[in-house]
Motif scaffolding. Structure first.
Motif, PDB file in Angstrom:
ATOM      1  N   MET A 194       0.837  -1.179   0.000  1.00  0.00           N
ATOM      2  CA  MET A 194       0.000   0.000   0.000  1.00  0.00           C
ATOM      3  C   MET A 194       0.885   1.247   0.000  1.00  0.00           C
ATOM      4  O   MET A 194       1.859   1.312   0.731  1.00  0.00           O
ATOM      5  N   ASP A 195       0.530   2.201  -0.787  1.00  0.00           N
ATOM      6  CA  ASP A 195       1.265   3.455  -0.930  1.00  0.00           C
ATOM      7  C   ASP A 195       1.329   4.203   0.405  1.00  0.00           C
ATOM      8  O   ASP A 195       0.312   4.369   1.095  1.00  0.00           O
ATOM      9  N   LYS A 196       2.515   4.669   0.777  1.00  0.00           N
ATOM     10  CA  LYS A 196       2.690   5.355   2.065  1.00  0.00           C
ATOM     11  C   LYS A 196       1.903   6.652   2.139  1.00  0.00           C
ATOM     12  O   LYS A 196       1.360   7.002   3.188  1.00  0.00           O
ATOM     13  N   HIS A 197       1.831   7.375   1.045  1.00  0.00           N
ATOM     14  CA  HIS A 197       1.069   8.629   1.033  1.00  0.00           C
ATOM     15  C   HIS A 197      -0.409   8.343   1.332  1.00  0.00           C
ATOM     16  O   HIS A 197      -1.033   9.041   2.147  1.00  0.00           O
ATOM     17  N   TYR A 198      -0.952   7.323   0.689  1.00  0.00           N
ATOM     18  CA  TYR A 198      -2.342   6.936   0.918  1.00  0.00           C
ATOM     19  C   TYR A 198      -2.545   6.468   2.365  1.00  0.00           C
ATOM     20  O   TYR A 198      -3.521   6.837   3.018  1.00  0.00           O
ATOM     21  N   LEU A 199      -1.604   5.671   2.866  1.00  0.00           N
ATOM     22  CA  LEU A 199      -1.681   5.184   4.252  1.00  0.00           C
ATOM     23  C   LEU A 199      -1.706   6.348   5.243  1.00  0.00           C
ATOM     24  O   LEU A 199      -2.473   6.327   6.212  1.00  0.00           O
ATOM     25  N   ARG A 200      -0.869   7.317   5.029  1.00  0.00           N
ATOM     26  CA  ARG A 200      -0.837   8.484   5.925  1.00  0.00           C
ATOM     27  C   ARG A 200      -2.199   9.170   5.965  1.00  0.00           C
ATOM     28  O   ARG A 200      -2.726   9.482   7.037  1.00  0.00           O
TER      29      ARG A 200
ATOM     30  N   VAL B 227       8.072   6.030  20.100  1.00  0.00           N
ATOM     31  CA  VAL B 227       8.109   6.538  18.731  1.00  0.00           C
ATOM     32  C   VAL B 227       6.694   6.740  18.172  1.00  0.00           C
ATOM     33  O   VAL B 227       5.850   5.853  18.298  1.00  0.00           O
ATOM     34  N   PRO B 228       6.443   7.866  17.510  1.00  0.00           N
ATOM     35  CA  PRO B 228       5.138   8.082  16.872  1.00  0.00           C
ATOM     36  C   PRO B 228       5.052   7.320  15.557  1.00  0.00           C
ATOM     37  O   PRO B 228       6.069   6.988  14.949  1.00  0.00           O
ATOM     38  N   LEU B 229       3.832   7.057  15.121  1.00  0.00           N
ATOM     39  CA  LEU B 229       3.648   6.412  13.826  1.00  0.00           C
ATOM     40  C   LEU B 229       2.229   6.636  13.334  1.00  0.00           C
ATOM     41  O   LEU B 229       1.333   6.960  14.111  1.00  0.00           O
ATOM     42  N   LEU B 230       2.062   6.449  12.044  1.00  0.00           N
ATOM     43  CA  LEU B 230       0.731   6.517  11.444  1.00  0.00           C
ATOM     44  C   LEU B 230       0.225   5.124  11.099  1.00  0.00           C
ATOM     45  O   LEU B 230      -0.979   4.890  11.092  1.00  0.00           O
TER      46      LEU B 230
ATOM     47  N   HIS C 113       3.281  -6.292  10.740  1.00  0.00           N
ATOM     48  CA  HIS C 113       3.664  -7.425  11.596  1.00  0.00           C
ATOM     49  C   HIS C 113       5.172  -7.511  11.840  1.00  0.00           C
ATOM     50  O   HIS C 113       5.609  -8.156  12.782  1.00  0.00           O
ATOM     51  N   GLN C 114       5.977  -6.865  11.014  1.00  0.00           N
ATOM     52  CA  GLN C 114       7.427  -6.852  11.213  1.00  0.00           C
ATOM     53  C   GLN C 114       7.878  -5.617  11.996  1.00  0.00           C
ATOM     54  O   GLN C 114       9.069  -5.379  12.129  1.00  0.00           O
ATOM     55  N   ASN C 115       6.916  -4.850  12.468  1.00  0.00           N
ATOM     56  CA  ASN C 115       7.155  -3.617  13.222  1.00  0.00           C
ATOM     57  C   ASN C 115       7.825  -2.516  12.396  1.00  0.00           C
ATOM     58  O   ASN C 115       8.497  -1.645  12.954  1.00  0.00           O
ATOM     59  N   TYR C 116       7.627  -2.568  11.086  1.00  0.00           N
ATOM     60  CA  TYR C 116       7.990  -1.416  10.269  1.00  0.00           C
ATOM     61  C   TYR C 116       6.869  -0.404  10.432  1.00  0.00           C
ATOM     62  O   TYR C 116       5.719  -0.765  10.655  1.00  0.00           O
ATOM     63  N   ARG C 117       7.218   0.870  10.356  1.00  0.00           N
ATOM     64  CA  ARG C 117       6.245   1.924  10.584  1.00  0.00           C
ATOM     65  C   ARG C 117       6.205   2.892   9.416  1.00  0.00           C
ATOM     66  O   ARG C 117       7.179   3.033   8.672  1.00  0.00           O
ATOM     67  N   VAL C 118       5.089   3.555   9.297  1.00  0.00           N
ATOM     68  CA  VAL C 118       4.976   4.698   8.412  1.00  0.00           C
ATOM     69  C   VAL C 118       4.837   5.901   9.332  1.00  0.00           C
ATOM     70  O   VAL C 118       3.938   5.953  10.176  1.00  0.00           O
ATOM     71  N   GLY C 119       5.768   6.827   9.196  1.00  0.00           N
ATOM     72  CA  GLY C 119       5.711   8.058   9.961  1.00  0.00           C
ATOM     73  C   GLY C 119       5.121   9.153   9.107  1.00  0.00           C
ATOM     74  O   GLY C 119       4.325   8.894   8.202  1.00  0.00           O
ATOM     75  N   TYR C 120       5.556  10.362   9.351  1.00  0.00           N
ATOM     76  CA  TYR C 120       5.006  11.503   8.631  1.00  0.00           C
ATOM     77  C   TYR C 120       5.763  11.816   7.350  1.00  0.00           C
ATOM     78  O   TYR C 120       5.456  12.780   6.664  1.00  0.00           O
TER      79      TYR C 120
ATOM     80  N   ASP D 267      14.617   2.502   6.134  1.00  0.00           N
ATOM     81  CA  ASP D 267      13.597   2.299   7.160  1.00  0.00           C
ATOM     82  C   ASP D 267      14.113   1.392   8.267  1.00  0.00           C
ATOM     83  O   ASP D 267      14.708   0.349   8.002  1.00  0.00           O
ATOM     84  N   GLN D 268      13.867   1.793   9.504  1.00  0.00           N
ATOM     85  CA  GLN D 268      14.329   1.056  10.677  1.00  0.00           C
ATOM     86  C   GLN D 268      13.119   0.461  11.409  1.00  0.00           C
ATOM     87  O   GLN D 268      12.240   1.216  11.832  1.00  0.00           O
ATOM     88  N   PRO D 269      13.068  -0.864  11.586  1.00  0.00           N
ATOM     89  CA  PRO D 269      11.929  -1.444  12.301  1.00  0.00           C
ATOM     90  C   PRO D 269      12.009  -1.136  13.796  1.00  0.00           C
ATOM     91  O   PRO D 269      13.082  -0.919  14.356  1.00  0.00           O
ATOM     92  N   LEU D 270      10.844  -1.128  14.423  1.00  0.00           N
ATOM     93  CA  LEU D 270      10.755  -0.968  15.866  1.00  0.00           C
ATOM     94  C   LEU D 270      10.956  -2.329  16.518  1.00  0.00           C
ATOM     95  O   LEU D 270      10.834  -3.361  15.868  1.00  0.00           O
TER      96      LEU D 270
END
Length: 178
Positions: free
Chosen positions: A1-7, A117-120, A124-131, A167-170
């Motif tokens: 899924m596109d990060k811009h759309y996810l945000r 850490v904040p996230l949007l 399941h791998q604890n990767y995040r989409v931030g701002y 990208d750094q996983p949590l």
């Protein structure tokens, strides 16, 4: 899924929370954070200062200040630095209208035991989409060896986030259902 759309999607979902649900979820997350073994054993905790629709960190910071060294971020150009605060009164509006520290005690990345850490969105791998500015990913690449905990609402979970070498996983994500 596109990060811009996810945000965009996740911001809309956060806005749809009723004040009662928002408060209940935040109370559950606060309890989990305060009881977390990594938080309990940490001496220095890095924590973002929440925006209105994010998981509320003001109560977390207030609860931890008496027993922990708390540091919060300040944006400096393309990077951010963390400064110790002793009170929420030591914050003022800064970059992107986020409250930032006005204190001068800089903390180096290797000195932080645990980071909230904040996230949007997260997967399941604890990767995040931030701002989308990459501040946390860049910070984690500079000698940060602490434990990384994302704070989220359970509806922010997605099956998979496309990530790249930057990208750094949590280590984990805490939400109201976890």
């Amino acid at each position: 899924m596109d990060k811009h759309y996810l945000r965009s999607l996740m911001k809309e979902k956060r806005l749809a929370l009723t004040p009662q649900t928002f408060s209940l979820y935040n109370q559950k997350i606060l309890s989990k954070v305060l009881l977390h073994p990594q938080i309990q054993k940490a001496q220095t905790i890095g924590c973002y200062v929440s925006l209105p629709q994010e998981v509320d960190t003001f109560k977390i910071i207030q609860a931890l200040l008496p027993s922990k060294q708390i540091c919060v971020p300040k944006v400096r150009g393309e990077d951010m630095e963390f400064y110790v605060i002793h009170s929420l009164d030591e914050l003022q509006p800064g970059c992107f209208h986020v409250l930032e520290p006005v204190t001068s005690q800089l903390i180096q990345p290797h000195q932080i035991d645990c980071m909230l850490v904040p996230l949007l969105a997260y997967d399941h791998q604890n990767y995040r989409v931030g701002y989308g500015k990459g501040y946390y990913d860049r910070y984690f690449q500079h000698h940060f060896n602490g434990y990384k905990i994302g704070l989220a609402f359970s509806f922010q979970y997605v099956d998979r986030i496309d990530y790249d070498q930057y990208d750094q996983p949590l280590n984990e994500v805490i939400h109201e259902m976890s």
